[in-house]
Design a protein around this motif. Structure first.
Motif, short mmCIF file in Angstrom:
data_model
loop_
_atom_site.label_atom_id
_atom_site.label_comp_id
_atom_site.label_asym_id
_atom_site.label_seq_id
_atom_site.Cartn_x
_atom_site.Cartn_y
_atom_site.Cartn_z
N HIS A 1 0.84 -1.19 0.00
CA HIS A 1 0.00 0.00 0.00
C HIS A 1 0.88 1.25 0.00
O HIS A 1 2.07 1.18 0.27
N GLY B 1 -4.80 7.61 8.84
CA GLY B 1 -3.82 6.70 8.24
C GLY B 1 -2.58 6.56 9.10
O GLY B 1 -2.54 6.99 10.25
N LYS C 1 -3.65 4.97 0.45
CA LYS C 1 -4.31 5.38 1.69
C LYS C 1 -4.02 6.86 1.93
O LYS C 1 -2.95 7.34 1.57
N VAL D 1 0.97 5.36 1.39
CA VAL D 1 0.42 6.38 2.27
C VAL D 1 0.77 7.73 1.66
O VAL D 1 1.95 8.04 1.46
#
Length: 174
Positions: free
Chosen positions: A35, A153, A145, A37
């Motif tokens: 993922h 987050g 995210k 951020v």
């Protein structure tokens, strides 16, 4: 009945032919999770984390690219003289049947200028490039995210405080 038996044998042979590439080799090299951020502000780079499971042979990850980002770099957080700093990584080892993990506080991606369409879609297609099979590429969509504070987050990392903005400032002065 003979026709059915011949058809069954032919189907089995075709199925085994499709599997032949990996017979006896074990689990293939694979990006299994990851993922991104987003940076706290638009001018801050996003940070990427992921996990790769090694295949039957050791390899090295030599690049991660994204057509929908201006720049992607591999970095590692290290402690030097009592301070945390980051250094660029040219490559990272993926052990045979082991794993390579890019995580907060260690190895990670820095990603600048993610295309707004990718952000709205919530994923960034990325290519992971390895030192095997003529620089094999594995495509993987990294989930995006929001930065901490935007939706709870993970903690955002201030890369500029660690000297990563210096190359941009030096380029601007030239």
């Amino acid at each position: 009945m003979k026709a059915f038996a011949i058809a069954a044998i032919a189907a089995t042979a075709l199925t085994l032919t499709g599997c032949g590439e990996n017979l006896g080799k074990g689990q293939p090299l694979n990006v299994v999770s990851g993922h991104i951020v987003m940076g706290a502000t638009d001018d801050r780079p996003a940070v990427g984390y992921f996990r790769i499971e090694g295949g039957p042979q050791p390899v090295q990850l030599v690049a991660v690219t994204a057509d929908l980002a201006q720049r992607v770099e591999m970095h590692e957080s290290v402690r030097e003289n009592g301070m945390m700093t980051m250094k660029p990584l040219a490559r990272a080892d993926v052990p045979a049947k082991g794993e390579l993990v890019f995580k907060q506080g260690g190895k990670h991606l820095m990603i600048w200028g993610i295309n707004g369409a990718a952000v709205r879609a919530g994923k960034l297609p990325m290519a992971f490039v390895f030192t095997n099979n003529n620089n094999e590429r594995i495509l993987f969509d990294m989930v995006i995210k929001p930065a901490e504070g935007a939706a709870g987050g993970e903690a955002a990392v201030d890369h500029d405080a660690m000297g990563h903005g210096e190359d941009k400032a030096a380029d601007a002065k030239k």
